[in-house]
Design a protein around this motif. Structure first.
Motif, PDB file in Angstrom:
ATOM      1  N   ASP A 143       0.827  -1.204   0.000  1.00  0.00           N
ATOM      2  CA  ASP A 143       0.000   0.000   0.000  1.00  0.00           C
ATOM      3  C   ASP A 143       0.868   1.263   0.000  1.00  0.00           C
ATOM      4  OD1 ASP A 143      -2.714   0.023  -0.078  1.00  0.00           O
ATOM      5  OD2 ASP A 143      -2.971   0.395   2.070  1.00  0.00           O
TER       6      ASP A 143
ATOM      7  N   VAL B  20       2.764   1.668  -3.301  1.00  0.00           N
ATOM      8  CA  VAL B  20       1.896   2.159  -4.384  1.00  0.00           C
ATOM      9  C   VAL B  20       1.596   3.647  -4.179  1.00  0.00           C
ATOM     10  CG1 VAL B  20      -0.461   2.012  -5.291  1.00  0.00           C
ATOM     11  CG2 VAL B  20       0.921  -0.062  -5.022  1.00  0.00           C
ATOM     12  N   ASP B  21       1.268   4.027  -2.963  1.00  0.00           N
ATOM     13  CA  ASP B  21       0.975   5.448  -2.716  1.00  0.00           C
ATOM     14  C   ASP B  21       2.198   6.310  -3.021  1.00  0.00           C
ATOM     15  OD1 ASP B  21      -1.621   4.959  -2.063  1.00  0.00           O
ATOM     16  OD2 ASP B  21      -1.302   4.964   0.112  1.00  0.00           O
TER      17      ASP B  21
ATOM     18  N   LEU C  32       2.578   6.707  -6.774  1.00  0.00           N
ATOM     19  CA  LEU C  32       1.589   7.624  -7.361  1.00  0.00           C
ATOM     20  C   LEU C  32       1.935   9.076  -7.017  1.00  0.00           C
ATOM     21  CD1 LEU C  32      -1.688   5.561  -6.845  1.00  0.00           C
ATOM     22  CD2 LEU C  32      -0.350   5.815  -8.936  1.00  0.00           C
ATOM     23  N   GLU C  33       2.371   9.292  -5.780  1.00  0.00           N
ATOM     24  CA  GLU C  33       2.784  10.665  -5.412  1.00  0.00           C
ATOM     25  C   GLU C  33       3.926  11.167  -6.277  1.00  0.00           C
ATOM     26  OE1 GLU C  33       3.730  10.791  -1.170  1.00  0.00           O
ATOM     27  OE2 GLU C  33       1.687  10.013  -0.852  1.00  0.00           O
TER      28      GLU C  33
ATOM     29  N   ASP D 223      -7.696  -0.197  -6.822  1.00  0.00           N
ATOM     30  CA  ASP D 223      -8.190   1.177  -6.994  1.00  0.00           C
ATOM     31  C   ASP D 223      -7.074   2.116  -7.439  1.00  0.00           C
ATOM     32  OD1 ASP D 223      -6.883   0.828  -4.552  1.00  0.00           O
ATOM     33  OD2 ASP D 223      -8.068   2.375  -3.524  1.00  0.00           O
ATOM     34  N   ARG D 224      -5.810   1.690  -7.235  1.00  0.00           N
ATOM     35  CA  ARG D 224      -4.692   2.573  -7.595  1.00  0.00           C
ATOM     36  C   ARG D 224      -3.720   1.984  -8.610  1.00  0.00           C
ATOM     37  NH1 ARG D 224      -2.998   2.385  -1.929  1.00  0.00           N
ATOM     38  NH2 ARG D 224      -4.552   0.749  -2.056  1.00  0.00           N
TER      39      ARG D 224
END
Ligand code: BGC
Length: 450
Positions: free
Chosen positions: A106, A109-110, A113-114, A160-161
């Motif tokens: 998690d 992935v975050d 994306l950032e 979702d990402r």
């Protein structure tokens, strides 16, 4: 492209289609370390048995994830392909999930994306949990059910990402090296009986693809390891051996995935394994076809009485990587064009899911790591992709293998593929010259200029 001399690729800007993803790739067991937070995989007992290097710490990416994300961001890649560890997420079996394991992915992935980087997740990159191997591993159809369950768990958490998913990495390598010759974990030497594994890995691909879509995932593809096969001579025995090995290595996964059939040459070997509905389940519509490419292979007929009917010779007349692999970028261009010509409408857009070279270049004066040979290798192969695209092949991305130096299976820590050097004692990371070069190539793409 302007070149001064070996490795002096200056101001090189490959012509690539709009939106083309320039990325890097890695895999869980090869980079993460943090073995205490996961169950054993087939590789742990295998390296203990064979005296190989251990993946327990690897590049310790698990504990260096923030710094590694910063390195990815600075590199400027628009895509990062990594794998999740089944043994970390479900260490105790199918009905359990380890929250700390899931949380790690998690955060990764975050962080991606950032940084403006699109993640591509591979679910299985050769690191089968040992508890499954104890029950027969990929020889056991029940493993496929569990795999689909794990696929659903991952997609439910990250779907979702994460847009792009690959169920199984290079199933041909896992079948041949892991189960036919025993060079890789789990080290079984089943010869052609390993085709059970091939069929089950194909079903795992199919069933996981369905599970991922049920969980709402946007794009599912594959990452098949391909090598153009060159016969050692025009002796019919060598040509025949090459044809058979080509069917096993290239055709066995490609044709069922795209056409729902095995290569005709292999039918006598696989017929009895196929149950009603299997081929339809394997042939799922794919959003991209991943080609992992490193080199062509030269094949000859084996001696009478050898366990397998083919053998491999050095490809002469080309430069070689430290792994002894011939560097022939044009073979990639030709492979892509041939693939398109053969499969036409059955072929989804192509992504180069891996391409890279093993060169053990260490720090020189001032700590600089001048891996000029890797720059040459990558420039040549990007140029090959660009040439194929200009001939009309729909190719949408290129992922360098690999981001970091890491655990290279039986090559241990001696084989280095990274754009970033890792000192495996101190775990200090040092970007190599190829990292800086790739970063300039990415920055020069129209997207970044705009
Ligand atoms: C694998 C990588 C491996 C590379 C070089 C690829 O097929 O996916 O994990 O490190 O080959 O051997």
């Amino acid at each position: 492209m302007s070149r001064r001399s070996s490795g002096q690729v200056t101001g090189y800007v490959p012509q690539l289609p709009p939106g083309f993803v320039l990325g890097v790739a890695s895999s869980a067991l090869q980079t993460e370390g943090a073995a205490g937070g996961r169950a054993e995989t087939v590789w742990d007992p295998f390296v203990r048995r064979t005296g190989g290097d251990s993946p327990a710490v690897a590049a310790d990416h698990y504990h260096h994830v923030r710094g590694d994300l910063a390195l990815l961001k600075r590199l400027g890649v628009t895509g990062y392909r990594f794998s999740t560890s089944w043994a970390r997420v479900q260490p105790d079996g199918p009905d359990t999930v380890d929250q700390a394991g899931l949380d790690f992915y998690d955060r990764l992935v975050d962080g991606l994306l950032e940084a403006g980087i699109a993640p591509m997740v591979t679910l299985h990159h050769w690191d089968l949990p040992q508890r499954l191997e104890d029950d027969g591993g990929w020889l056991n159809r029940a493993t496929i059910e569990e795999f689909a369950d794990y696929a659903y768990v991952m997609a439910d958490r990250l779907g979702d990402r994460v847009a792009s998913w690959v169920p199984v990495n290079a199933p041909n390598v896992e079948t041949m090296q892991g189960y036919a010759t025993g060079q890789h974990a789990p080290g079984r030497r089943l010869g052609l009986d390993s085709l059970h594994v091939a069929h089950h890995l194909l079903l795992a691909h199919g069933r996981a693809t369905v599970a991922l879509r049920q969980a709402g995932v946007v794009a599912v593809g594959c990452a098949n390891f391909h090598a153009p096969m060159w016969p050692a001579s025009d002796d019919p025995a060598d040509v025949g051996a090459t044809k058979l090995f080509d069917a096993l290595w290239n055709g066995m996964f490609l044709e069922p995935m795209l056409l729902g059939q095995y290569p005709a040459d292999l039918m006598p070997l696989v017929e009895e394994l196929i149950q009603p509905g299997d081929l339809a389940e394997i042939r799922q519509p794919l959003d991209f076809y991943g080609v992992s490419y490193y080199r062509p292979m030269r094949v000859a007929a084996a001696e009478e009485g050898a366990p397998l009917p083919f053998r491999f010779l050095q490809t002469v007349g080309y430069p070689e990587t430290d792994a002894g692999w011939a560097v022939v970028p044009d073979a990639l261009r030709e492979w892509l064009i041939t693939l398109r010509a053969r499969f036409r409408n059955a072929l989804p857009p192509i992504v180069i899911t891996e391409c890279g070279a093993s060169y053990d270049t260490g720090p020189g004066p001032g700590g600089v790591i001048d891996d000029a040979a890797r720059v040459d290798y990558l420039a040549g192969h990007l140029e090959a992709v660009s040439a194929a695209a200009q001939r009309g092949v729909d190719v949408r991305g290129f992922y360098v293998w690999s981001f970091l130096d890491s655990f290279q299976w039986t090559g241990g820590f001696r084989e280095r593929y990274g754009l970033v050097h890792v000192d495996f004692d101190s775990l200090v990371r040092t970007p190599k010259r190829s990292y800086h070069w790739y970063s300039r190539v990415i920055a020069a793409q129209p997207r970044s200029r705009g």
